[in-house]
Design an enzyme around this catalytic site. Structure first.
Site, PDB file in Angstrom:
ATOM      1  N   ASP A 334       0.866  -1.174   0.000  1.00  0.00           N
ATOM      2  CA  ASP A 334       0.000   0.000   0.000  1.00  0.00           C
ATOM      3  C   ASP A 334       0.906   1.227   0.000  1.00  0.00           C
ATOM      4  OD1 ASP A 334       1.118   0.238   2.506  1.00  0.00           O
ATOM      5  OD2 ASP A 334      -0.768   0.277   3.596  1.00  0.00           O
ATOM      6  N   ASP A 336       1.445   4.681   2.392  1.00  0.00           N
ATOM      7  CA  ASP A 336       1.044   5.325   3.637  1.00  0.00           C
ATOM      8  C   ASP A 336       1.431   6.800   3.581  1.00  0.00           C
ATOM      9  OD1 ASP A 336       0.513   2.693   5.218  1.00  0.00           O
ATOM     10  OD2 ASP A 336       2.536   2.441   4.400  1.00  0.00           O
ATOM     11  N   ASP A 424      -3.317   4.434   2.693  1.00  0.00           N
ATOM     12  CA  ASP A 424      -3.672   4.788   4.076  1.00  0.00           C
ATOM     13  C   ASP A 424      -3.306   6.243   4.309  1.00  0.00           C
ATOM     14  OD1 ASP A 424      -4.422   2.189   4.521  1.00  0.00           O
ATOM     15  OD2 ASP A 424      -2.638   1.637   5.684  1.00  0.00           O
TER      16      ASP A 424
HETATM   17  P1  UTP Z   1       2.353  -1.097   6.642  1.00  0.00           P
HETATM   18  O1  UTP Z   1       1.514  -2.250   7.072  1.00  0.00           O
HETATM   19  O2  UTP Z   1       1.864  -0.319   5.492  1.00  0.00           O
HETATM   20  O3  UTP Z   1       3.815  -1.643   6.401  1.00  0.00           O
HETATM   21  O4  UTP Z   1       2.509  -0.155   7.917  1.00  0.00           O
HETATM   22  P2  UTP Z   1       4.970  -1.150   5.451  1.00  0.00           P
HETATM   23  O5  UTP Z   1       6.191  -1.194   6.256  1.00  0.00           O
HETATM   24  O6  UTP Z   1       4.620   0.152   4.798  1.00  0.00           O
HETATM   25  O7  UTP Z   1       5.078  -2.299   4.405  1.00  0.00           O
HETATM   26  P3  UTP Z   1       4.335  -2.447   2.980  1.00  0.00           P
HETATM   27  O8  UTP Z   1       5.387  -2.110   1.987  1.00  0.00           O
HETATM   28  O9  UTP Z   1       3.177  -1.506   2.929  1.00  0.00           O
HETATM   29  O10 UTP Z   1       3.928  -3.871   2.908  1.00  0.00           O
HETATM   30  C1  UTP Z   1       3.398   0.932   7.975  1.00  0.00           C
HETATM   31  C2  UTP Z   1       3.701   1.260   9.390  1.00  0.00           C
HETATM   32  O11 UTP Z   1       2.598   1.863  10.020  1.00  0.00           O
HETATM   33  C3  UTP Z   1       2.374   1.302  11.273  1.00  0.00           C
HETATM   34  C4  UTP Z   1       2.882  -0.106  11.185  1.00  0.00           C
HETATM   35  O12 UTP Z   1       3.280  -0.578  12.437  1.00  0.00           O
HETATM   36  C5  UTP Z   1       4.045   0.024  10.228  1.00  0.00           C
HETATM   37  O13 UTP Z   1       5.221   0.254  10.969  1.00  0.00           O
HETATM   38  N1  UTP Z   1       0.934   1.342  11.591  1.00  0.00           N
HETATM   39  C6  UTP Z   1       0.021   0.941  10.693  1.00  0.00           C
HETATM   40  C7  UTP Z   1       0.549   1.792  12.816  1.00  0.00           C
HETATM   41  O14 UTP Z   1       1.383   2.165  13.648  1.00  0.00           O
HETATM   42  N2  UTP Z   1      -0.778   1.820  13.132  1.00  0.00           N
HETATM   43  C8  UTP Z   1      -1.732   1.415  12.252  1.00  0.00           C
HETATM   44  O15 UTP Z   1      -2.929   1.468  12.584  1.00  0.00           O
HETATM   45  C9  UTP Z   1      -1.308   0.970  10.997  1.00  0.00           C
HETATM   46 MN    MN Z   2       2.746   0.459   3.777  1.00  0.00          MN
END
Ligand code: UTP
Ligand code: MN
Length: 500
Positions: A334, A336, A424
């Site tokens: 995704d 973020d 997100d």
């Molecule tokens: P992700 O699941 O998107 O992981 O969460 P990522 O590292 O970006 O990996 P990919 O590439 O998308 O697969 C990003 C960060 O946001 C935190 C997670 O712990 C992670 O470190 N997070 C996510 C939160 O702290 N709270 C949430 O509700 C969601």
């Molecule tokens: Mn991510």
């Protein structure tokens, strides 16, 4: 005057011999740790207080800051085995010493220079240094991911991929402890500056338990691990992996489908008793697109779309990439984004307006908006919650395909001019921005170890909202990530070094 004869373990001592709490540290460069093993608790307390009363800094925990480890009555091999279990490695600025150094220092009223006769040598050290011509005395690897620099350059992928299969398999069967152990082992290997040269090198590393070591050994010797092969061919593992790859399907749901005898998406979708929720419905609907990785180029294109929408609401707000892309990953599951508003309170209006705009642009495929439930008065929470309290939304949006990639895709039947992508968005209050950015940058294991380090080594509680000092019962202010690392007494780790 203090007598050089230290009390023996048997003799009773007066309890309040020292002015506790009023000692000032005179020798800031020396941080002593007394090994309780064999020394015993009460003697250790006594010696600690004695040293503190003389201006020595004594650490109760074997933290990374300890410079002088002092042991009494332990056989060298036993001591070193124990130290290594604690993740303590040999380093030039760390001394592992016999109590004689401590006794002499006490009577001198200052830390005496360390001499060869004070050292407790690691008996295994000679055998262990690899017969590799360039083998230098290695610096110790920290057992905390937040004290390691882990870039995207993984020199041990062959081992870490295997360990992550084992971790995932444990997660699928609900075994959180072993799952974490395998993840930690993989993470330590990811941080190494080069590929493992020999098995001896592996034995020096922290966080590698029996099971992880056995897997690494297999791969070292046979090029593969039969245990990993077995898991990869296991029906439950394969089914769980397939089902949990759907947006909205966690390990619990995946497992319940598996135990109902379902093995394929088709079986799930045609099973009359299964009611998919809104998220899962979207997950299946856009599965083909959102199960494919999002590229960095696609992430940049999305950033522009999000920025345009955010600026319409608040021209002074800024959009920053978090998650894997901030850590330098080329692909993600995704994208973020974290939005920063200049004034407190402005964050609440942003996300609903962005969602409305996406709707009117006809690019919104799915949206789950969660209003802020953040309340500083409820902080700190002692139990870490997976989901933070900030205003956020989980979206699936249409991203226009580039002409050339559309041409490529026509072979596979995709005639749409867009690709569904998971996005997100997070909009924290501006005074919480640094903590939120740090928390959302990841990796998950890096974050977990930051919190663990804060709690165990520093007596502080960290989450996506606050950093709280238990000793002074105060919240520590931070406007940047650097501030947070500094509060924790940690060297700053750049986002691209957090791929733990
Ligand atoms: P992700 O699941 O998107 O992981 O969460 P990522 O590292 O970006 O990996 P990919 O590439 O998308 O697969 C990003 C960060 O946001 C935190 C997670 O712990 C992670 O470190 N997070 C996510 C939160 O702290 N709270 C949430 O509700 C969601
Ligand atoms: Mn991510």
């Amino acid at each position: 005057m203090f007598s050089t004869a230290l009390p023996t373990r048997k003799r009773r001592r007066p309890e309040v011999a020292f002015n506790q709490g009023r000692e000032e540290v005179k020798f800031g460069d020396v941080k002593v740790y007394l090994v309780e093993r064999r020394m015993g608790k009460s003697r250790r307390n006594f010696l600690s207080n004695l040293a503190r009363s003389k201006g020595f800094c004594v650490d109760d925990a074997l933290s990374g800051n300890v410079t002088h480890v002092v042991s009494e009555g332990n056989a060298a091999q036993e001591l070193w085995n124990w130290l290594e279990e604690q993740g303590f490695g040999e380093m030039q600025d760390k001394h592992v010493l016999n109590v004689s150094w401590f006794t002499e220092s006490m009577s001198a009223g200052r830390p005496v220079p360390v001499e060869l006769r004070h050292y407790i040598q690691n008996p295994a050290a000679d055998q262990r240094s690899c017969a590799h011509p360039s083998a230098k005395p290695e610096s110790a690897v920290s057992p905390y991911a937040c004290q390691r620099r882990t870039t995207m350059d993984n020199h041990n992928k062959i081992f870490t991929d295997a360990l992550e299969v084992l971790a995932e398999n444990m997660e699928f069967s609900g075994n959180q402890g072993p799952c974490l152990a395998f993840r930690r082992a993989a993470s330590v290997l990811k941080s190494l500056p080069a590929a493992l040269q020999c098995l001896e090198e592996m034995h020096r590393l922290p966080c590698l338990g029996e099971h992880s070591k056995a897997i690494v050994e297999d791969i070292f010797e046979c090029g593969s691990s039969s245990r990993v092969e077995e898991i990869l061919n296991d029906e439950k593992y394969r089914t769980m992996k397939l089902f949990s790859s759907v947006f909205g399907v966690g390990p619990k749901t995946a497992e319940s489908w598996y135990y109902r005898g379902l093995r394929t998406f088709e079986q799930v979708l045609t099973e009359p008793s299964i009611r998919l929720n809104r998220m899962q419905t979207a997950g299946f609907l856009f599965y083909e697109d959102i199960s494919k990785p999002v590229s960095r180029t696609e992430a940049s294109a999305l950033k522009i779309i999000v920025e345009e929408a955010v600026i319409c609401v608040n021209p002074h707000a800024t959009v920053n990439v978090a998650g894997g892309f901030r850590r330098g990953k080329e692909f993600g599951h995704d994208v973020d984004f974290i939005i920063k508003t200049p004034e407190p309170g402005q964050e609440d209006a942003i996300l609903p307006a962005v969602i409305e705009r996406f709707k009117s642009q006809n690019i919104l495929l799915y949206s789950d908006f969660q209003e802020s439930t953040f309340d500083l008065k409820q902080m700190p929470t002692h139990q870490f919650e997976a989901m933070d309290h900030f205003s956020k939304c989980f979206l699936i949006v249409k991203l226009k395909r580039e002409q050339e990639s559309r041409e490529r895709e026509t072979d596979t039947g995709a005639s749409r001019d867009w690709k569904a992508v998971r996005v997100d968005l997070l909009a924290p209050p501006v005074e919480r921005y640094a903590y939120a950015l740090l928390g959302w940058t990841g990796s998950t294991l890096f974050e977990r170890d930051l919190r663990r380090f804060a709690r165990l080594e520093r007596g502080k509680l960290l989450d996506n909202h606050v950093l709280y000092d238990k000793a002074t019962k105060t919240f520590l202010p931070a406007s940047t990530e650097e501030d947070i690392f500094a509060h924790l007494g940690l060297e700053f780790i750049e986002p691209w070094q957090r791929n733990a």
